[in-house]
Design a protein around this motif. Structure first.
Motif, PDB file in Angstrom:
ATOM      1  N   ALA A  87       0.844  -1.191   0.000  1.00  0.00           N
ATOM      2  CA  ALA A  87       0.000   0.000   0.000  1.00  0.00           C
ATOM      3  C   ALA A  87       0.881   1.242   0.000  1.00  0.00           C
ATOM      4  O   ALA A  87       1.842   1.323   0.760  1.00  0.00           O
ATOM      5  N   VAL A  88       0.568   2.188  -0.871  1.00  0.00           N
ATOM      6  CA  VAL A  88       1.261   3.476  -0.924  1.00  0.00           C
ATOM      7  C   VAL A  88       0.210   4.555  -1.132  1.00  0.00           C
ATOM      8  O   VAL A  88      -0.649   4.429  -2.016  1.00  0.00           O
ATOM      9  N   HIS A  89       0.271   5.626  -0.334  1.00  0.00           N
ATOM     10  CA  HIS A  89      -0.716   6.700  -0.500  1.00  0.00           C
ATOM     11  C   HIS A  89      -0.125   8.031  -0.065  1.00  0.00           C
ATOM     12  O   HIS A  89       0.564   8.110   0.953  1.00  0.00           O
ATOM     13  N   ALA A  90      -0.426   9.054  -0.869  1.00  0.00           N
ATOM     14  CA  ALA A  90      -0.065  10.430  -0.505  1.00  0.00           C
ATOM     15  C   ALA A  90      -0.872  11.372  -1.389  1.00  0.00           C
ATOM     16  O   ALA A  90      -0.795  11.305  -2.611  1.00  0.00           O
ATOM     17  N   GLY A  91      -1.636  12.245  -0.762  1.00  0.00           N
ATOM     18  CA  GLY A  91      -2.323  13.291  -1.503  1.00  0.00           C
ATOM     19  C   GLY A  91      -3.561  12.837  -2.249  1.00  0.00           C
ATOM     20  O   GLY A  91      -3.795  11.634  -2.439  1.00  0.00           O
ATOM     21  N   ASP A  92      -4.366  13.865  -2.692  1.00  0.00           N
ATOM     22  CA  ASP A  92      -5.605  13.584  -3.400  1.00  0.00           C
ATOM     23  C   ASP A  92      -5.823  14.477  -4.615  1.00  0.00           C
ATOM     24  O   ASP A  92      -6.738  14.233  -5.400  1.00  0.00           O
ATOM     25  N   VAL A  93      -5.009  15.520  -4.768  1.00  0.00           N
ATOM     26  CA  VAL A  93      -5.182  16.428  -5.898  1.00  0.00           C
ATOM     27  C   VAL A  93      -3.847  16.629  -6.596  1.00  0.00           C
ATOM     28  O   VAL A  93      -2.780  16.392  -6.023  1.00  0.00           O
ATOM     29  N   ALA A  94      -3.907  17.118  -7.843  1.00  0.00           N
ATOM     30  CA  ALA A  94      -2.698  17.201  -8.667  1.00  0.00           C
ATOM     31  C   ALA A  94      -1.840  18.417  -8.368  1.00  0.00           C
ATOM     32  O   ALA A  94      -0.632  18.403  -8.650  1.00  0.00           O
ATOM     33  N   ASN A  95      -2.414  19.480  -7.826  1.00  0.00           N
ATOM     34  CA  ASN A  95      -1.646  20.717  -7.696  1.00  0.00           C
ATOM     35  C   ASN A  95      -1.343  21.097  -6.256  1.00  0.00           C
ATOM     36  O   ASN A  95      -1.092  22.265  -5.956  1.00  0.00           O
ATOM     37  N   GLY A 152       1.949  11.228   3.995  1.00  0.00           N
ATOM     38  CA  GLY A 152       1.840  10.070   3.113  1.00  0.00           C
ATOM     39  C   GLY A 152       2.475   8.862   3.771  1.00  0.00           C
ATOM     40  O   GLY A 152       3.206   8.989   4.764  1.00  0.00           O
ATOM     41  N   TYR A 153       2.188   7.694   3.237  1.00  0.00           N
ATOM     42  CA  TYR A 153       2.744   6.494   3.859  1.00  0.00           C
ATOM     43  C   TYR A 153       2.915   5.385   2.828  1.00  0.00           C
ATOM     44  O   TYR A 153       2.295   5.389   1.756  1.00  0.00           O
ATOM     45  N   ALA A 154       3.769   4.454   3.172  1.00  0.00           N
ATOM     46  CA  ALA A 154       3.935   3.205   2.436  1.00  0.00           C
ATOM     47  C   ALA A 154       3.930   2.073   3.455  1.00  0.00           C
ATOM     48  O   ALA A 154       4.534   2.189   4.523  1.00  0.00           O
ATOM     49  N   ALA A 155       3.218   1.000   3.138  1.00  0.00           N
ATOM     50  CA  ALA A 155       3.139  -0.153   4.041  1.00  0.00           C
ATOM     51  C   ALA A 155       3.450  -1.418   3.263  1.00  0.00           C
ATOM     52  O   ALA A 155       3.018  -1.576   2.109  1.00  0.00           O
ATOM     53  N   GLY A 156       4.197  -2.283   3.868  1.00  0.00           N
ATOM     54  CA  GLY A 156       4.570  -3.517   3.185  1.00  0.00           C
ATOM     55  C   GLY A 156       5.006  -4.589   4.157  1.00  0.00           C
ATOM     56  O   GLY A 156       4.809  -4.479   5.377  1.00  0.00           O
ATOM     57  N   THR A 157       5.605  -5.620   3.613  1.00  0.00           N
ATOM     58  CA  THR A 157       6.022  -6.777   4.402  1.00  0.00           C
ATOM     59  C   THR A 157       7.506  -7.036   4.195  1.00  0.00           C
ATOM     60  O   THR A 157       7.969  -7.095   3.050  1.00  0.00           O
TER      61      THR A 157
END
Length: 415
Positions: free
Chosen positions: A258-266, A272-277
């Motif tokens: 899982a990787v997530h950061a932000g919701d809009v382009a500008n 933000g975060y990254a999750a893994g094993t």
């Protein structure tokens, strides 16, 4: 049967007793497999997540009680059941929880719980140990079970660091001299099992890297601290750096889920975060990998004016099959399936909390082939995973023969 009651302890005599035991167990498997299959389908249709396995626990307890086997409920969920004489016991373990995965098999007994499925085969594990328990209860009533057996139906294998720690703390290994288990393997055909002495799975930890900054406009990333770019460096560089900082023979692997950061382009996001094993094939590397992850993340994000927080949830060590116990499984499986039914297998990067039991007593885990011969290989943790039910009789039989065999106990405790 004379081969079951002899007290001769030579290797040839012991092997002959195992052969006789396998023939007897094979007949009993035919009688009890329908009950185990019905339980498997019932549990499959009503999967329950970790620590929520109340219905599953009740169904197992009911079937064992109907067979005259006394059970003891564990705190929360799960249960144990003792069969046979007092004294050192052989443990046989099943995990009973499901996964938060939507089912896509289309089977008549598909999951009725939205978003939950037995996509890792724990329904097969549960039914195999239940069936083995029914077989062993018959052997005990016939007076041919020479030592006690403890069935362990364990909750919460699918969460870190695994439900095994809780049930061990509740005393399930008290009086248990060795323990055995199985795990579905969709790369092997139904009718076969895979075995390997030594490490058969890997250590597994959950890693989350969370970055924080001030946020701002994408036209001025130098003022905001470009968090997305920094997160990209973590996602791409951290696995590569770790692979160069640890002996490659340790088999260290970090994969993001899982990787997530932000919701809009500008807009540069503030978080933000990254999750893994993180998986390691050697225990020593696993013990030090967490410190290395924190150090490397700090170095990677330092140029980008963001803050990093690393969370590492220690999971499980490798399942390390003890040599004598693996030989006991091998002898039992060959006696039941013939020499072509037992295949060598390789260490996988999967994690299994059965490993915690082996930190206390010797034992081994066997891989149960679940692929229809010539059919599709459905991988584990997929919503369409559909094991061939022919594997169930194999799982019941191999566990029952192993548990009842004198070789299942450590050498110093054999009669």
């Amino acid at each position: 049967m004379s081969s079951d009651t002899s007290t001769t302890s030579t290797p040839d005599a012991a092997a002959a007793r195992t052969e006789g035991l396998a023939a007897r167990v094979a007949d009993l498997v035919v009688a009890h497999e329908p009950t185990a299959r019905a339980l498997r389908r019932d549990v499959h249709a009503h999967p329950e997540l970790a620590h929520q396995e109340h219905r599953t626990t009740a169904r197992i307890a009911e079937l064992l009680a109907d067979a005259g086997v006394a059970v003891r409920l564990l705190p929360g969920t799960g249960l144990i059941a003792d069969i046979g004489p007092d004294g050192p016991r052989v443990g046989v373990r099943a995990d009973i929880d499901a996964l938060p995965v939507p089912e896509a098999t289309g089977l008549p007994y598909a999951s009725t719980a939205p978003g939950v499925a037995h996509a890792c085969g724990h329904d097969v594990h549960t039914a195999s140990v239940l069936g083995a328990g029914l077989v062993l209860a018959d052997l005990a009533r016939a007076g041919v079970l020479r030592h006690g057996v403890r069935l362990v139906f364990q909750p919460a294998e699918e969460v870190m660091p695994g439900g095994a720690l809780g049930v061990i703390g509740a005393g399930v290994l008290d009086g248990v001299a060795a323990i055995y288990g199985l795990h579905c393997d969709p790369s092997l055909d139904a009718g076969t099992v895979g075995l390997k002495a030594g490490p058969i799975t890997s250590a597994s930890d959950h890693v989350t890297v969370r970055l924080r900054g001030t946020g701002g406009h994408t036209s001025r990333p130098h003022l905001a601290g470009d968090l997305v770019f920094a997160l990209g460096q973590v996602v791409t560089q951290l696995p590569a750096v770790i692979a160069r900082r640890v002996d490659p023979r340790a088999g260290v692997n970090l994969t993001w889920g899982a990787v997530h950061a932000g919701d809009v382009a500008n807009a540069v996001p503030a978080e933000g975060y990254a999750a893994g094993t993180l998986r390691c094939m050697e225990t020593e590397a696993w013990q030090h990998a967490g410190e290395l992850v924190e150090s490397v993340v700090a170095d990677l994000v330092r140029p980008y004016s963001v803050r990093a927080e690393v969370s590492l949830v220690r999971g499980v060590p490798p399942v390390d099959n003890e040599v004598h116990s693996t030989a006991a499984l091998d002898e039992a499986a060959r006696a039941l399936l013939g020499p072509d039914g037992v295949l060598p297998t390789r260490q996988s990067l999967g994690g299994e909390d059965f490993a915690w039991y082996l930190h206390h007593v010797p034992g081994a885990m066997v891989r149960l082939g679940t692929r229809t011969p010539g059919g599709t290989t459905y991988d584990l943790h997929r919503g369409d995973y559909a094991p061939d039910e022919a594997a169930l009789a194999v799982g019941i039989g191999v566990l029952a023969v192993t548990a009842a065999s004198e070789r299942a106990l450590p050498a110093g405790l054999q009669g």
